[in-house]
Write an enzyme that holds these catalytic residues in place. Sequence first.
Site, short mmCIF file in Angstrom:
data_model
loop_
_atom_site.label_atom_id
_atom_site.label_comp_id
_atom_site.label_asym_id
_atom_site.label_seq_id
_atom_site.Cartn_x
_atom_site.Cartn_y
_atom_site.Cartn_z
CB VAL A 190 -0.92 0.26 1.20
CG1 VAL A 190 -1.96 -1.09 1.26
CG2 VAL A 190 -0.26 0.30 2.48
CG HIS A 217 -3.85 -5.72 0.22
ND1 HIS A 217 -2.93 -6.67 0.58
CD2 HIS A 217 -4.82 -6.83 -0.33
CE1 HIS A 217 -3.17 -8.00 0.78
NE2 HIS A 217 -4.17 -8.05 0.07
CB CYS A 266 -21.31 9.79 -6.59
SG CYS A 266 -20.60 8.73 -5.41
CB THR A 320 4.75 -11.77 -1.97
OG1 THR A 320 3.65 -12.64 -1.21
CG2 THR A 320 4.86 -11.95 -3.30
ZN LIG Z 1 -18.32 8.60 -5.27
#
Ligand SMILES: [Zn+2]
Length: 259
Positions: free
Chosen positions: A110, A126, A158, A196
Site C-alpha cells: 500500500v 490492498h 457522487c 512475497t
Molecule cells: Zn463517489
Amino acid sequence: MVPEDQIERAAEAIVRARYPIALTGAGMSVESGIPPFRGPGGLWTKYGEPPMNGFQIFMSNPRKGWEDRIKPRYEELWGPLRAAKPNPGHYALAELEKIGALRFLITQNVDDLHRQAGSQALAEIHGNFKLIRCLECNARFPEKEISLEVLPPACPRCKGLLKSDTVSFGEPIPTDVMRQCADHSARADLVIVAGTSATVYPAAGFALEVKERGGRLIEVNLYESEITTICDHSLRGTSAETLPKLAKAVSQRRKESLS
Ligand SMILES: [Zn+2]
C-alpha cells in the site's frame, strides 16, 4: 548473490513470454525501510493488530472511523511509509514495463512506491495509503484534495461515503481492481513473484492460476517459500539486488534480438 546463469535463464523466459506480469509483496517494502506488519519490530506488534472486522466497525460508525484515522498515533504509524523511497527493485520493474517486457504489475503493498518508481500498468490490490476511495463509485482522490472539516467526508463526484483506499480487514477488494487483476492474469503466461511468499489471497491465486494453465513462475525471494517447489526459476536474493540484474539481462537480450 544469485548466480549469473540463473539470472540469464530467467531473463530468457521473460523475453520468450507473450504476456509477462509481476506480483509483489511486503519484502519489497521492507527493503525500502518500511517495517513489516508482523514479527519483531512489526507495526502491529508495536501498536496491536487491527480488528479482523475493521471494515464492519468503520461502516457502523464512519465518523468515528475518520476521527480515529486523523489521530496523531495514526500519523506515527504511517510515518515510515511517508518517508520511504523506491529501491532499485521498484525501478527495475518500472523499467521492464517501459521496454515492453512487463505487461502488468499486481502489488499487495500500500506504500505507493511502485507508482513513485514509474510503474503505470499497476493494480494495488490492498489499496494505496495516500489515496481516499469512494465506496459508492470507486473514484480515488489524493488525500489533500479531500476536506476533513466535516466528518465523514463525502465523495466530490457522487456524494458517496469516502474511506481510506487501503483495504481494511473484512472489506472486499474493490471490484475494479479485482477485474483488472483477473483480466491481466487470464492473459499472462509468466509471473515474476517478488518479495512475497504468494500465500495471501486473492493475490496468490492469480499467480497459481497462471501456473496451472502451464505458465511459468519466477520467484525472487531471499528465502524459500511455500511456492518455491512449483516455481520454474527461484532466484534466491533481495529484490533490490536481483530485479535490476534481471531487467538488465532482459534488456540486453531484447536489444540483441532486434539487431
Ligand atoms: Zn463517489
